[in-house]
Design an enzyme around this catalytic site. Structure first.
Site, PDB file in Angstrom:
ATOM      1  N   TYR A 146       0.818  -1.211   0.000  1.00  0.00           N
ATOM      2  CA  TYR A 146       0.000   0.000   0.000  1.00  0.00           C
ATOM      3  C   TYR A 146       0.855   1.266   0.000  1.00  0.00           C
ATOM      4  O   TYR A 146       0.473   2.270  -0.591  1.00  0.00           O
ATOM      5  CB  TYR A 146      -0.915   0.021   1.232  1.00  0.00           C
ATOM      6  N   LYS A 195       3.712 -15.392   4.868  1.00  0.00           N
ATOM      7  CA  LYS A 195       3.994 -16.136   3.623  1.00  0.00           C
ATOM      8  C   LYS A 195       5.511 -16.265   3.514  1.00  0.00           C
ATOM      9  O   LYS A 195       6.127 -15.854   2.520  1.00  0.00           O
ATOM     10  CB  LYS A 195       3.377 -15.367   2.436  1.00  0.00           C
ATOM     11  N   ASP A 227      -2.310 -18.400   2.730  1.00  0.00           N
ATOM     12  CA  ASP A 227      -3.223 -19.156   1.850  1.00  0.00           C
ATOM     13  C   ASP A 227      -3.922 -20.261   2.635  1.00  0.00           C
ATOM     14  O   ASP A 227      -5.130 -20.479   2.516  1.00  0.00           O
ATOM     15  CB  ASP A 227      -2.497 -19.686   0.601  1.00  0.00           C
ATOM     16  N   ASP A 251      -6.250  -6.935   4.355  1.00  0.00           N
ATOM     17  CA  ASP A 251      -7.322  -6.401   3.515  1.00  0.00           C
ATOM     18  C   ASP A 251      -8.167  -7.558   2.994  1.00  0.00           C
ATOM     19  O   ASP A 251      -9.398  -7.525   3.047  1.00  0.00           O
ATOM     20  CB  ASP A 251      -6.724  -5.596   2.353  1.00  0.00           C
ATOM     21  N   ASP A 255     -12.049  -9.180   4.478  1.00  0.00           N
ATOM     22  CA  ASP A 255     -13.258  -9.285   3.643  1.00  0.00           C
ATOM     23  C   ASP A 255     -13.780 -10.718   3.662  1.00  0.00           C
ATOM     24  O   ASP A 255     -14.993 -10.951   3.658  1.00  0.00           O
ATOM     25  CB  ASP A 255     -12.972  -8.853   2.194  1.00  0.00           C
TER      26      ASP A 255
HETATM   27  C1  IPM Z   1     -10.397  -1.407   3.460  1.00  0.00           C
HETATM   28  C2  IPM Z   1     -10.602  -0.858   2.100  1.00  0.00           C
HETATM   29  C3  IPM Z   1      -9.484   0.122   1.849  1.00  0.00           C
HETATM   30  C4  IPM Z   1      -8.192  -0.663   1.829  1.00  0.00           C
HETATM   31  C5  IPM Z   1      -9.603   1.029   0.632  1.00  0.00           C
HETATM   32  C6  IPM Z   1     -10.898   1.815   0.658  1.00  0.00           C
HETATM   33  C7  IPM Z   1      -8.435   1.957   0.528  1.00  0.00           C
HETATM   34  O1  IPM Z   1     -10.659  -1.877   1.156  1.00  0.00           O
HETATM   35  O2  IPM Z   1     -10.339  -0.606   4.405  1.00  0.00           O
HETATM   36  O3  IPM Z   1     -10.268  -2.620   3.595  1.00  0.00           O
HETATM   37  O4  IPM Z   1      -7.860  -1.305   0.826  1.00  0.00           O
HETATM   38  O5  IPM Z   1      -7.524  -0.650   2.850  1.00  0.00           O
HETATM   39 MG    MG Z   2     -10.673  -3.809   2.001  1.00  0.00          MG
END
Ligand code: IPM
Ligand code: MG
Length: 364
Positions: A146, A195, A227, A251, A255
């Site tokens: 990032y 990893k 993984d 990240d 999710d």
């Molecule tokens: C998150 C989002 C962010 C990230 C974006 C909006 C920059 O996906 O907070 O997980 O990738 O960190």
């Molecule tokens: Mg995210």
């Protein structure tokens, strides 16, 4: 009377709708606790870019600098709209990363939590959920791909983009230490996600983690490849308690965490450093459903709960908010993102969910 100053960054897409519900809850907490919350709304995100020429305008920076905590909604636009903004001014790159960097919020707490009673919200079988899911994912938030050096160019007529995954030991130590501290407060179990069979940054990460571990002899460390962790999360989420990992892994796995419990709409987060913290849903601004009163405000309200706990030490108030939100589900209501066709639960909109949370909270 105690006053806490909070910068409110409503954001784009569903941001205004879910923030409105979160602020209803915060207002009730204020009335009940005798603590005063001084709220200052400031432009942030794509709308701020169009109105002020920058997604994180100077006046917003000043408001955030002066605040005790920052409550932020999701930002971003649908692809076609986002293309109207220069790449570096798009709100994810031009606002969110600068916000994280400005306040040095290196540790991102992302709880993945589903009590046993709410197991039907999850796509996993009840026997996989077992006694419920209660994971604290800690994502490093200021390093790796990032923030690494980026080069784009043309080599021998071939276009390329190059991004650097860099970590130094200071960055690793501070977030890993946060992981151990949280593990000490919970089950004294820390999953280190890495990893190291491929990435040198993970080799260094694990070395530093081993050094820090010496200060926490009571914590059991389980090292797991990222993984493999993705698979284990689906097959047996109950084995995890605190997980710590680098930025990009966090990240993605967070999710996945939203998927495990049924929706990204159930994923609040806290971005924590040594100074000021900020709070935001883990998900995006969902422009496709904006303005329809169907977004789930849970992640935004949960971000309020996390702010009360981590920035203001109001742990009881935070716990009451979690209980109120879970109580609304337990009463047979649900939001459209979680609705199941084979169930008799009542599907309610953004504002109705927020109001029910307020009513529940008032009754606690
Ligand atoms: C998150 C989002 C962010 C990230 C974006 C909006 C920059 O996906 O907070 O997980 O990738 O960190
Ligand atoms: Mg995210």
């Amino acid at each position: 009377m105690t006053t806490h100053h909070i910068a409110i960054l409503t954001g784009d897409g569903i941001g205004p709708e879910i923030m409105a519900e979160a602020l209803k809850v915060l207002t009730l907490v204020e009335q009940r606790s005798g603590v005063h919350f001084e709220l200052t709304e400031s432009p942030f995100g794509a709308a701020a870019y169009f109105d002020y020429g920058h997604p994180f305008p100077e006046q917003t920076q000043a408001v955030c600098d002066a605040a005790d905590a920052i409550l932020k909604g999701p930002v971003g636009l649908a692809h076609a709209e986002a293309m109207k903004i220069p790449v570096d001014m798009q709100p994810e790159r031009g606002a969110v990363l600068p916000l994280r960097a400005r306040y040095n919020t290196y540790a991102n707490f992302r709880p993945v939590s589903l009590p046993k009673a709410l197991a039907p919200l999850s796509p996993l079988k009840a026997e996989v959920i077992g006694e419920g899911i209660d994971i604290l994912m800690i994502r490093e938030l200021l390093g790796g791909l990032y923030f690494g050096k980026k080069v784009i160019g043309i080599d021998d007529n071939i276009r390329f983009a190059e991004e650097t995954l860099r970590y130094d030991e200071i960055q690793i130590r501070q977030v890993v230490k946060t992981g151990f501290e949280q593990a000490m407060k919970r089950k004294k179990l820390l999953h280190n996600i890495h990893k190291s069979n491929i990435l040198k940054s993970s080799v260094l990460w694990n070395e530093v983690l081993d050094e820090v571990a010496a200060d926490y002899p009571e914590v059991e460390v389980v090292n797991m490849l990222v993984d493999a962790a993705a698979t284990h999360l689906c097959l047996n989420p109950g084995q995890f308690d605190v997980m710590v990992m680098e930025n990009m892994f966090g990240d993605i796995l967070s999710d996945q965490g939203g998927g495990l419990i049924g929706s990204l709409g159930l994923m609040p987060s806290a971005c924590i450093g040594d100074g000021k913290a900020y709070y935001e849903p883990s998900h995006g601004s969902a422009p496709d459903i904006a303005g329809q009163n169907i977004a789930n405000p849970y992640s935004m309200i949960g971000s309020v709960a996390m702010m009360l706990e981590y920035s203001f030490g109001m742990v009881d108030e935070a716990n009451q908010i979690w209980a109120a939100m879970q109580g609304v589900f337990a009463d047979g209501y649900t939001t459209p993102d979680l609705a199941r066709s084979n169930s008799d639960e009542k599907v309610i909109g953004t504002d109705a969910f927020g109001q029910r949370v307020v009513d529940k909270l008032a009754a606690i």
